[in-house]
Design a protein around this motif. Structure first.
Motif, PDB file in Angstrom:
ATOM      1  N   THR A  26       0.830  -1.194   0.000  1.00 29.01           N
ATOM      2  CA  THR A  26       0.000   0.000   0.000  1.00 29.01           C
ATOM      3  C   THR A  26       0.858   1.234   0.000  1.00 29.01           C
ATOM      4  O   THR A  26       1.966   1.253   0.524  1.00 29.01           O
ATOM      5  CB  THR A  26      -0.907   0.039   1.245  1.00 29.01           C
ATOM      6  OG1 THR A  26      -0.085  -0.029   2.417  1.00 29.01           O
ATOM      7  CG2 THR A  26      -1.870  -1.129   1.257  1.00 29.01           C
ATOM      8  N   ALA A  28       1.770   5.158   1.113  1.00 24.34           N
ATOM      9  CA  ALA A  28       1.664   5.889   2.368  1.00 24.34           C
ATOM     10  C   ALA A  28       0.429   6.776   2.361  1.00 24.34           C
ATOM     11  O   ALA A  28       0.142   7.473   1.391  1.00 24.34           O
ATOM     12  CB  ALA A  28       2.902   6.751   2.576  1.00 24.34           C
ATOM     13  N   ALA A  29      -0.313   6.729   3.458  1.00 25.87           N
ATOM     14  CA  ALA A  29      -1.460   7.616   3.593  1.00 25.87           C
ATOM     15  C   ALA A  29      -0.983   9.043   3.806  1.00 25.87           C
ATOM     16  O   ALA A  29       0.156   9.276   4.205  1.00 25.87           O
ATOM     17  CB  ALA A  29      -2.330   7.162   4.772  1.00 25.87           C
ATOM     18  N   GLN A  30      -1.870   9.996   3.558  1.00 24.72           N
ATOM     19  CA  GLN A  30      -1.509  11.405   3.694  1.00 24.72           C
ATOM     20  C   GLN A  30      -2.504  12.110   4.603  1.00 24.72           C
ATOM     21  O   GLN A  30      -3.202  13.037   4.193  1.00 24.72           O
ATOM     22  CB  GLN A  30      -1.481  12.075   2.309  1.00 24.72           C
ATOM     23  CG  GLN A  30      -0.498  11.468   1.332  1.00 24.72           C
ATOM     24  CD  GLN A  30       0.931  11.719   1.729  1.00 24.72           C
ATOM     25  OE1 GLN A  30       1.262  12.792   2.223  1.00 24.72           O
ATOM     26  NE2 GLN A  30       1.796  10.741   1.529  1.00 24.72           N
ATOM     27  N   GLN A  38       1.215  16.711   8.696  1.00 29.23           N
ATOM     28  CA  GLN A  38       0.934  15.843   7.565  1.00 29.23           C
ATOM     29  C   GLN A  38       2.158  14.975   7.328  1.00 29.23           C
ATOM     30  O   GLN A  38       3.291  15.456   7.360  1.00 29.23           O
ATOM     31  CB  GLN A  38       0.612  16.654   6.308  1.00 29.23           C
ATOM     32  CG  GLN A  38       0.138  15.798   5.148  1.00 29.23           C
ATOM     33  CD  GLN A  38      -0.497  16.630   4.044  1.00 29.23           C
ATOM     34  OE1 GLN A  38      -1.023  17.708   4.307  1.00 29.23           O
ATOM     35  NE2 GLN A  38      -0.453  16.134   2.832  1.00 29.23           N
ATOM     36  N   GLN A  41       6.863  12.363   2.511  1.00 28.38           N
ATOM     37  CA  GLN A  41       6.909  11.486   1.342  1.00 28.38           C
ATOM     38  C   GLN A  41       8.128  10.568   1.437  1.00 28.38           C
ATOM     39  O   GLN A  41       9.193  10.893   0.935  1.00 28.38           O
ATOM     40  CB  GLN A  41       6.978  12.330   0.064  1.00 28.38           C
ATOM     41  CG  GLN A  41       5.771  13.201  -0.177  1.00 28.38           C
ATOM     42  CD  GLN A  41       4.577  12.388  -0.652  1.00 28.38           C
ATOM     43  OE1 GLN A  41       4.725  11.253  -1.089  1.00 28.38           O
ATOM     44  NE2 GLN A  41       3.386  12.959  -0.540  1.00 28.38           N
ATOM     45  N   THR A  45       7.831   2.943   1.483  1.00 28.26           N
ATOM     46  CA  THR A  45       6.927   2.712   2.606  1.00 28.26           C
ATOM     47  C   THR A  45       7.095   1.280   3.100  1.00 28.26           C
ATOM     48  O   THR A  45       7.516   0.392   2.354  1.00 28.26           O
ATOM     49  CB  THR A  45       5.467   2.933   2.194  1.00 28.26           C
ATOM     50  OG1 THR A  45       5.089   1.945   1.224  1.00 28.26           O
ATOM     51  CG2 THR A  45       5.268   4.332   1.634  1.00 28.26           C
ATOM     52  N   THR A  49       3.526   1.813   7.423  1.00 28.68           N
ATOM     53  CA  THR A  49       3.588   3.266   7.262  1.00 28.68           C
ATOM     54  C   THR A  49       2.212   3.901   7.408  1.00 28.68           C
ATOM     55  O   THR A  49       2.038   4.894   8.134  1.00 28.68           O
ATOM     56  CB  THR A  49       4.182   3.639   5.896  1.00 28.68           C
ATOM     57  OG1 THR A  49       5.480   3.039   5.763  1.00 28.68           O
ATOM     58  CG2 THR A  49       4.303   5.143   5.739  1.00 28.68           C
ATOM     59  N   ASP A  50       1.220   3.340   6.725  1.00 28.99           N
ATOM     60  CA  ASP A  50      -0.097   3.978   6.720  1.00 28.99           C
ATOM     61  C   ASP A  50      -0.912   3.677   7.965  1.00 28.99           C
ATOM     62  O   ASP A  50      -2.055   4.108   8.081  1.00 28.99           O
ATOM     63  CB  ASP A  50      -0.872   3.629   5.454  1.00 28.99           C
ATOM     64  CG  ASP A  50      -1.129   2.141   5.296  1.00 28.99           C
ATOM     65  OD1 ASP A  50      -0.690   1.372   6.183  1.00 28.99           O
ATOM     66  OD2 ASP A  50      -1.747   1.737   4.297  1.00 28.99           O
ATOM     67  N   GLN A  51      -0.326   2.928   8.917  1.00 31.14           N
ATOM     68  CA  GLN A  51      -0.997   2.720  10.200  1.00 31.14           C
ATOM     69  C   GLN A  51      -0.686   3.837  11.197  1.00 31.14           C
ATOM     70  O   GLN A  51      -1.302   3.907  12.261  1.00 31.14           O
ATOM     71  CB  GLN A  51      -0.576   1.371  10.795  1.00 31.14           C
ATOM     72  CG  GLN A  51      -0.969   0.168   9.961  1.00 31.14           C
ATOM     73  CD  GLN A  51      -0.488  -1.139  10.563  1.00 31.14           C
ATOM     74  OE1 GLN A  51      -0.156  -1.215  11.744  1.00 31.14           O
ATOM     75  NE2 GLN A  51      -0.429  -2.179   9.736  1.00 31.14           N
ATOM     76  N   SER A  53      -0.603   7.458  12.789  1.00 32.23           N
ATOM     77  CA  SER A  53      -1.429   8.663  12.816  1.00 32.23           C
ATOM     78  C   SER A  53      -1.210   9.374  14.143  1.00 32.23           C
ATOM     79  O   SER A  53      -0.619   8.813  15.071  1.00 32.23           O
ATOM     80  CB  SER A  53      -2.904   8.299  12.652  1.00 32.23           C
ATOM     81  OG  SER A  53      -3.387   7.659  13.835  1.00 32.23           O
ATOM     82  N   ASP A 360      10.763   4.790   6.635  1.00 32.16           N
ATOM     83  CA  ASP A 360       9.745   5.788   6.972  1.00 32.16           C
ATOM     84  C   ASP A 360      10.036   6.502   8.287  1.00 32.16           C
ATOM     85  O   ASP A 360       9.746   7.693   8.434  1.00 32.16           O
ATOM     86  CB  ASP A 360       8.349   5.163   7.009  1.00 32.16           C
ATOM     87  CG  ASP A 360       8.288   3.835   7.746  1.00 32.16           C
ATOM     88  OD1 ASP A 360       9.276   3.469   8.420  1.00 32.16           O
ATOM     89  OD2 ASP A 360       7.241   3.155   7.654  1.00 32.16           O
TER      90      ASP A 360
END
Length: 648
Positions: A26, A28-30, A38, A41, A45, A49-51, A53, A360
């Protein structure tokens, strides 16, 4: 025989979720949290990474070896600004940027993605009313690690200073608190990385596309707070395990005024109480643990430990901890050579090199699951040990090693390479080394200390020997490897001190021999590389010998590892370290790609040969050779040059 079973602990067994074996690829979420943060980049990833927050920035309890029920995590979005030397703290002032703590400022996860020599952090917090701080309780503020020099203000009052990017510090901030409402924290940090002689490990302001990587400045481990009793509290636990007599020696160190109080210790096997003892704070207690269940990589059993401070029948403070009953030492084998023992049995330590970098988070793993993943991966590959290379990890990494059953060689992060450090830098290096030992001599998994690597930051052979002796005095329960790669690079030569002779050779393996008081190990070898397009930090990469595909890479590894068996049998080495668990930046010699998404070798073949090495290394062989270990550099050893890697 050198028996080393005494250990120091401040601990609670905290379970962790098992890491899944498969991940979806997946991007990376933004996200933005509404406070200006935020994610950046990252070049790569990871599956985690996208977990990440603002509400999920390493939320786990950060001190699994001394746990209390009440605590609050201060990770999340803080205000941030670059600074100049000598600036006044921005008390009461909003800062222009937002950062996600505890990710270092150079990382994408921080949201900053640049280096600053000087920087400010700022946030507010509120103390839960139920903690009754100021009315029988006091508030302690904890920092897991800040690289490199930190000063902390609470409500404009300076409360703490700390130097050293690899050790924790805490402070009682009760007297700086306002009676109620928001409380302000300001943290000023200076980190000039390799522009100074501070211990930096592999960090560089300018990564070299070789063996030195991106730096990690500022807060990079969890920030948190907890209430403790005003009268007295448990500050530390000092334990010593004797596997021959099934005895746990426990000393409870306290803060505040513990005069007249009693310590009660309870050893638990799950929910079953197996031993108890009572005594005075600051004095040793002997706790008999009947038929002690010993800890080992094959059976990483840990006893629970509950410790309370009591005033008669009244509980003053309670902490949870754990203890692993194990011995590390040396013994002469049938061939007369010294070999390493675990629980009085000879064991070949089959290690991989683990440097703890992430694409990351750089120095900071994106999640606790990710932190555990690398340890579990080494276990799955058939290793029983890890060399934690020139980095010190957060407490939870060692907890994962304890619970998974991995032995750990712990390096001291080196000063920069090239030249001789000045006297003040030498003294500061020694101070920080002893602080690292003091803060990490509780982990069951840690079995040895390595003050120097390949001569990096070393200033004299005599000093190296003296430092090895001082570490052995500080912690007589573990092995001391005075100088890993003593045959190599910028080494000042063999001091003759410590418990280990350690050579490096690429692709190797290295073949030192024990002497009359030291075991021998291969401290680094291997390093076979494979480029995996789409999973590399740069457009290309290097290894000590490159392969064309996974089949060839696996074959090279298996053939190289098989050479360890006759070396161990004929030369008497007690362990070996293969480079390395993952790719890092330009180095593509990992079992896994830098993003942890691709396994580059056939795991079943890797595990099989590793098992064969451990099983056969200590079997009888031909009569030993008599080669002098010496300190000359054999062909193929690791290069010492700053900015490039000359390995074959």
């Amino acid at each position: 025989m050198l028996a080393r079973s005494r250990r120091r602990a401040t601990a609670l067994l905290v379970s962790a979720a098992m890491v899944g074996s498969a991940f979806l690829l997946t991007a990376a979420a933004q996200p933005s949290d509404g406070n200006g943060w935020q994610v950046g980049q990252p070049r790569l990833t990871t599956p985690w990474t996208d977990q990440v927050s603002p509400s999920n920035a390493l939320p786990e309890y950060p001190r699994p070896q001394l746990a209390r029920a009440r605590w609050q995590n201060l990770n999340g979005v803080w205000q941030f600004a670059g600074a100049s030397a000598g600036e006044a703290p921005p008390v009461g002032e909003d800062l222009a940027e937002s950062i996600l703590v505890p990710y270092p400022i150079e990382s994408a996860l921080s949201g900053i993605e640049r280096h600053e020599d000087h920087m400010w952090y700022r946030r507010t917090f509120e103390v839960p009313a139920s903690w009754q701080v100021g009315d029988g309780q006091r508030l302690r503020l904890h920092f897991g690690a800040v690289d490199h020099a930190a000063t902390v203000w609470v409500n404009g009052a300076e409360v703490a200073e700390h130097s050293g990017g690899y050790t924790a510090f805490s402070v009682d901030v009760t007297d700086a608190l306002a009676p109620s409402g928001p409380q302000e924290i300001v943290v000023g940090v200076e980190d000039r990385t390799d522009a100074t002689w501070q211990p930096v490990g592999k960090q560089r302001n300018v990564p070299d596309r070789g063996i030195f990587y991106t730096g990690s400045s500022g807060i990079w481990q969890t920030v948190w707070m907890e209430p403790v009793p005003d009268r007295a509290y448990v500050a530390d636990l000092d334990t010593a395990t004797d596997v021959d007599t099934d005895t746990l020696a426990l000393t409870v160190d306290s803060g505040g005024n513990a005069s007249g109080l009693t310590v009660q210790a309870v050893v638990m096997d799950g929910d079953v109480q197996v031993a108890t003892a009572e005594g005075a704070p600051g004095r040793p207690l002997d706790v008999q643990v009947p038929d002690a269940h010993l800890w080992s990589p094959d059976d990483p059993f840990l006893y629970g430990l509950e410790v309370t401070l009591r005033d008669g029948d009244q509980e003053v403070d309670r902490v949870g901890s754990y203890v692993g009953m194990r011995e590390i030492g040396t013994v002469r084998g049938a061939d007369g050579r010294l070999r390493i023992t675990l629980n009085h049995e000879v064991l070949f330590l089959m290690s991989t090199l683990d440097q703890g970098f992430w694409p990351d988070g750089i120095y900071t793993a994106p999640t606790d699951e990710a932190l555990r993943f690398d340890v579990a991966a080494a276990k799955r590959l058939g290793f029983n040990a890890i060399r934690k290379h020139i980095k010190v990890e957060p407490a939870r990494w060692y907890h994962h090693a304890d619970t998974l059953g991995m032995l750990v060689w712990q390096d001291m992060p080196s000063m920069r390479t090239g030249g001789i450090p000045p006297p003040d830098a030498q003294a500061e290096f020694e101070r920080q080394l002893h602080e690292v030992v003091d803060q990490h001599d509780s982990w069951t998994s840690v079995i040895g200390w390595i003050p120097f690597n390949e001569g990096w930051g070393e200033w004299s052979r005599e000093a190296t020997g003296r430092i090895a002796d001082s570490v052995a005095v500080q912690d007589p329960t573990r092995l001391v490897n005075a100088h890993s790669g003593v045959n190599c690079c910028a080494s000042h030569g063999d001091s003759g001190r410590g418990d280990v002779i350690d050579w490096h050779a690429y692709t190797g393996p290295a073949d030192p021999t024990p002497d009359d008081h030291r075991v021998a190990v291969d401290g680094e070898h291997g390093g076979f590389g494979l480029e995996v397009p789409g999973h590399m930090w740069f457009e290309d990469g290097h290894g000590y010998q490159m392969a064309q595909d996974g089949d060839e890479l696996t074959r090279l590894y298996v053939e190289n590892q098989r050479e360890l068996i006759p070396i161990a049998q004929q030369r008497g080495i007690s362990g070996a370290v293969y480079t390395q668990i993952t790719d890092i930046e330009h180095e593509v010699n990992g079992f896994l790609t830098y993003d942890r998404r691709v396994e580059k070798m056939h795991v079943d073949q890797v595990r099989a040969v590793n098992d064969a090495v451990v099983r056969n290394a200590n079997r009888p062989a031909v009569a030993p050779t008599t080669t002098d270990p010496g300190t000359t550099v054999p062909a193929g050893v690791h290069a010492s040059g700053e900015g490039h890697d000359q390995a074959r």
